[in-house]
Scaffold this active site. Structure first.
Site, short mmCIF file in Angstrom:
data_model
loop_
_atom_site.label_atom_id
_atom_site.label_comp_id
_atom_site.label_asym_id
_atom_site.label_seq_id
_atom_site.Cartn_x
_atom_site.Cartn_y
_atom_site.Cartn_z
N PRO A 1 0.72 -1.21 -0.13
CA PRO A 1 -0.24 0.15 -0.14
C PRO A 1 0.76 1.11 -0.05
O PRO A 1 2.06 1.19 0.35
CB PRO A 1 -0.76 -0.11 1.30
CG PRO A 1 -0.60 -1.44 1.99
CD PRO A 1 0.75 -1.91 1.41
N TYR A 2 0.01 2.23 -0.64
CA TYR A 2 0.76 3.52 -0.47
C TYR A 2 -0.05 4.51 0.36
O TYR A 2 -1.38 4.64 0.07
CB TYR A 2 0.84 4.09 -1.84
CG TYR A 2 1.49 5.61 -1.90
CD1 TYR A 2 2.62 5.88 -1.94
CD2 TYR A 2 0.22 6.51 -2.23
CE1 TYR A 2 2.82 7.23 -2.24
CE2 TYR A 2 0.51 7.92 -2.16
CZ TYR A 2 1.79 8.13 -2.36
OH TYR A 2 2.06 9.62 -2.45
#
Lengths: 67, 67, 67, 67, 67, 67
Positions: free
Chosen positions: A2-3
């Site tokens: 994820p970011y």
């Protein structure tokens, strides 16, 4: 992988507080979705209060009014 | 008319290196998808190492450990 | 550990072309700044032509005029 | 509850001009889509001219040529 | 009034999981920096695996290899 | 050469309304900062109500309560 991008007004967050945001966001993605912390990115943007508006006025103006 | 945003840690990229990123990204979009360079935007964000986290810790902390 | 975001209009890019964008952007960061490909993220956003404007009009309208 | 992000080159926008951008963007969302100004965010990013590219070159270079 | 953007690959996150991300991120900003939950925005982007690259290849390709 | 990103919940904005947002944002940058409309980009993201949170809950939940 994820970011996470966190935008806050630039009003004195310390390196320790930023570290807590990084840890907390990484842990959240791991707990809720089982995401691997090794490939979780967290980027914090600190935005000048002149450059952040809400309800049609800048945070600088709001802060002067005590909000 | 592509838009490319490159985020890197703020650790001394020179204007020449930034120019190479701009040229390279513009060329990549032209070669792969035939996009017109005249309307290709590239924006580089340099992020303080305190504000970038990976694997639950800031890059500042990682750099101190030699990573 | 760079992060690259590429925004293009949604007009039929193939998985192979997207793979070329991912490879090309990752290589560019490695060549220009010595960044580690293992921690380079590339995210491609495909935007509907109704939702992308340039010069005050949507790409949908421009495409109809042959631009 | 719209979110508007405006990116411009860092070339001297004043607090008054930024306030006009915040007001104008908030009003636009209200007029076109009936969005509540109280929960409309506007964030302005000012980007160094070395870090903004168009047509394969940085704005710094373009400005030197008078563009 | 923080803004949090979480990007994950589109691989079946449920509305309940998204709600947990929204709650968790909002709470994190409140606990670490005292931010008002009423004006905290969280936006989740789900990205197709063809459109997310890491280490020079798409997540689609990585998933096929079992990663 | 400004770049404007407008994020709204996906709740039926029409192509005509999007066109008004594109025109309005482009005009705003021209009037306030003298920016050239020819190189002004506007990108509209429509976000599912499950994916947008405010005050710790998703817009889907808020809409059910009539907010």
């Amino acid at each position: 992988m994820p970011y996470v991008n966190i935008k806050i007004t630039k009003e004195g967050a310390t390196p320790e507080q930023k570290q807590q945001l990084i840890e907390g966001a990484t842990k959240l993605l791991q707990e809720v979705l089982g995401k691997n912390p090794q490939t979780t990115f967290v980027i914090i943007d600190e935005v000048e209060t002149d450059n952040w508006g809400i309800a049609g006025e800048s945070v600088t103006v709001r802060r002067k009014r005590g909000q």
